[in-house]
Design a protein around this motif. Sequence first.
Motif, PDB file in Angstrom:
ATOM      1  N   GLY A 220       0.950  -1.277   0.076  1.00 37.54           N
ATOM      2  CA  GLY A 220       0.021   0.113  -0.107  1.00 37.54           C
ATOM      3  C   GLY A 220       0.617   1.360  -0.054  1.00 37.54           C
ATOM      4  N   ALA A 221       2.145   1.130  -0.265  1.00 38.56           N
ATOM      5  CA  ALA A 221       2.997   2.221  -0.323  1.00 38.56           C
ATOM      6  C   ALA A 221       2.636   3.313  -1.404  1.00 38.56           C
ATOM      7  N   LYS A 222       2.643   4.789  -1.180  1.00 41.42           N
ATOM      8  CA  LYS A 222       2.653   5.724  -2.035  1.00 41.42           C
ATOM      9  C   LYS A 222       4.245   6.094  -2.345  1.00 41.42           C
ATOM     10  N   ALA A 223       4.754   6.027  -3.495  1.00 45.36           N
ATOM     11  CA  ALA A 223       6.071   6.208  -3.705  1.00 45.36           C
ATOM     12  C   ALA A 223       6.275   7.248  -4.915  1.00 45.36           C
ATOM     13  N   GLY A 224       7.270   7.975  -4.743  1.00 47.84           N
ATOM     14  CA  GLY A 224       7.688   8.953  -5.778  1.00 47.84           C
ATOM     15  C   GLY A 224       9.159   9.386  -5.885  1.00 47.84           C
ATOM     16  N   ILE A 225       9.450  10.105  -6.368  1.00 44.40           N
ATOM     17  CA  ILE A 225      10.737  10.961  -6.421  1.00 44.40           C
ATOM     18  C   ILE A 225      10.572  12.434  -6.282  1.00 44.40           C
ATOM     19  N   THR A 226      11.397  13.176  -5.720  1.00 43.53           N
ATOM     20  CA  THR A 226      11.144  14.627  -5.695  1.00 43.53           C
ATOM     21  C   THR A 226      12.318  15.041  -6.510  1.00 43.53           C
ATOM     22  N   LEU A 227      12.087  16.071  -7.526  1.00 44.58           N
ATOM     23  CA  LEU A 227      12.966  16.921  -8.327  1.00 44.58           C
ATOM     24  C   LEU A 227      12.658  18.232  -8.081  1.00 44.58           C
ATOM     25  N   ASN A 228      13.920  18.922  -8.175  1.00 45.89           N
ATOM     26  CA  ASN A 228      14.096  20.492  -8.090  1.00 45.89           C
ATOM     27  C   ASN A 228      13.562  20.873  -9.547  1.00 45.89           C
ATOM     28  N   LEU A 229      12.333  21.574  -9.781  1.00 43.09           N
ATOM     29  CA  LEU A 229      12.302  22.038 -10.956  1.00 43.09           C
ATOM     30  C   LEU A 229      11.931  23.401 -11.243  1.00 43.09           C
ATOM     31  N   ALA A 230      12.439  24.279 -12.187  1.00 39.04           N
ATOM     32  CA  ALA A 230      11.873  25.523 -12.357  1.00 39.04           C
ATOM     33  C   ALA A 230      11.698  25.904 -13.978  1.00 39.04           C
ATOM     34  N   ALA A 231      10.390  26.229 -13.864  1.00 34.42           N
ATOM     35  CA  ALA A 231      10.036  26.633 -15.261  1.00 34.42           C
ATOM     36  C   ALA A 231      10.930  27.815 -15.974  1.00 34.42           C
ATOM     37  N   ALA A 232      11.328  27.570 -17.139  1.00 35.38           N
ATOM     38  CA  ALA A 232      12.239  28.210 -17.902  1.00 35.38           C
ATOM     39  C   ALA A 232      11.530  29.130 -19.153  1.00 35.38           C
ATOM     40  N   TYR A 233      11.802  30.368 -18.842  1.00 32.01           N
ATOM     41  CA  TYR A 233      11.210  31.527 -19.881  1.00 32.01           C
ATOM     42  C   TYR A 233      12.359  32.003 -20.660  1.00 32.01           C
ATOM     43  N   PRO A 234      11.888  32.348 -21.767  1.00 31.25           N
ATOM     44  CA  PRO A 234      12.820  33.174 -22.846  1.00 31.25           C
ATOM     45  C   PRO A 234      12.921  34.667 -22.451  1.00 31.25           C
ATOM     46  N   ALA A 235      14.147  35.127 -22.299  1.00 30.58           N
ATOM     47  CA  ALA A 235      14.063  36.659 -22.082  1.00 30.58           C
ATOM     48  C   ALA A 235      13.309  37.533 -23.087  1.00 30.58           C
ATOM     49  N   THR A 236      13.336  37.099 -24.439  1.00 31.58           N
ATOM     50  CA  THR A 236      12.693  37.849 -25.188  1.00 31.58           C
ATOM     51  C   THR A 236      11.836  36.754 -26.149  1.00 31.58           C
ATOM     52  N   GLY A 237      10.914  37.441 -27.076  1.00 25.72           N
ATOM     53  CA  GLY A 237      10.220  36.391 -27.968  1.00 25.72           C
ATOM     54  C   GLY A 237      10.840  35.839 -28.969  1.00 25.72           C
ATOM     55  N   SER A 238      12.373  36.395 -29.170  1.00 31.19           N
ATOM     56  CA  SER A 238      12.969  35.789 -30.383  1.00 31.19           C
ATOM     57  C   SER A 238      13.284  34.413 -30.468  1.00 31.19           C
TER      58      SER A 238
END
Length: 459
Positions: A220-238
């Motif tokens: 009955g375990a609930k198991a997973g991993i923990t990731l450090n995530l950061a959304a990445a945005y472009p500095a401009t629309g280029s």
Amino acid sequence: TANTNQPNPHSFPPRFTWGVATSSYQIEGAAHEDGRSPSIWDTFCATPGKVLNGDNGDVACDHYHRLDSDLDLIASVGVNAYRFSVAWPRVVPEGRGTPNPAGLDFYSRLVDGLLARGITPWLTLYHWDLPQVLQDAGGWPKRDTALALGDYAAVVTDALGDRVKHWITINEPWVAAFMGYGNGVHAPGHTDLAESFAASHHLLLAHGLALQAIRANVPGAKAGITLNLAAAYPATGSPEDQAAAWRQDGFANRWYLDPVFGRGYPQDMVERLGAASPQAQGLVRGSDLETIGAPTDFLGVNMYSRSVVADAPGEGFLDVRQLRVEGSEYTGFDWEVAPQSLTDLMLRLQRDYNPPALYITENGATYPDTVAEDGTVHDEERTRYFQQHLAALGAAITGGAKMAGYFAWSLMDNFEWAEGYDKRFGIVHVDFETQARTLKASGRWYRDFLARAQEGQPA
Ligand code: GBH
């Protein structure tokens, strides 16, 4: 009018997991007691110039000796879950082989103390404190280390699996691999790109092997991993900056998400890495990708900030430059306060990977706190940070992300890795001279928020 920066406590589903988080080396102290062997962090701290002020985890928050009062402290916040990690060198001092009963007993008492207080234990198997003996044998760049973690996971699941049902295999493999073996900021302080990608592969393999131990030993375990995530945005629309943001995402996020969700490594990154990739190094054997990609019950995400990047040919292997955003707020670590990115990230994860459940397993901020004459701690910036991020979490739920829980980092000020005790992340202030604990203003706010969020729910 609704203030979008204020989270609505009644907008979260019933039985939502509300917690605080810590990790073993950051709080326990008692580094040389009851049979614990040195970890790579003990060694790293003892190496001049590696950790600010020469700080180390010998005493830290002295949590090992203050278990009962710290359990009461956790309960006083009103959380229904507590995320902690087990110190591998405490439990299996030789890295593999004979378990140490005294080490296991500490975690057994911790788990019993949580359950007695109606708090669900969330156990992380590995939060960076590798037994030094295993580093002496080569550490994470060696495949054997992953196999050893699998054996260690069997020991811990055997001992605690009757009472612990929520398991996190590895905390932030990106940080362990690339700050430990790539930029050298963390233990063991190596600086070798190929080594860090080898470490990365073996940390993922270790996740898969730990998952097997959990499935075998914990019904009955609930198991997973923990990731450090950061959304990445472009500095401009280029198109150039947009491509740069995709590369940043490839390294920081997809490099882990794709294999964990059974897709293997992202091909664009494999090509970019060339000889440094785990494939080119001949490290991806037989069924590794199936082991790594076995189904999990949730994805844990540590979210602190976002990245904004520009195309920068010649900068690192990514050809990317991180930008400071004009007009944005920054925390004491110089991480941008970017709550909207939490919503964006959760919706993207749900859309692209469709996890069965999503948990924020860490979120928080460091600021220079002010302790008033009367001992009260004023950390209004941290309170605002939590408010904004919990509002953003609410928006993610409204948008359809399967959010199931949130853990504030951290329960208390603690050993902040390369920054020693200089950077405080707690909702509880710790006086490192006296070990006195004081709930900060942010902690009082979180407690009151949780009381409203859990109103009318059985403990
Ligand atoms: C977490 O890691 C840890 O799990 C926890 O132990 C720690 O106490 C807490 O954060 C606070 O630091 O500037 O491009 O090098 C944080 C993960 C990874 C977030 C590196 C910031 C900086 C990327 N961190 N990231 S970069």
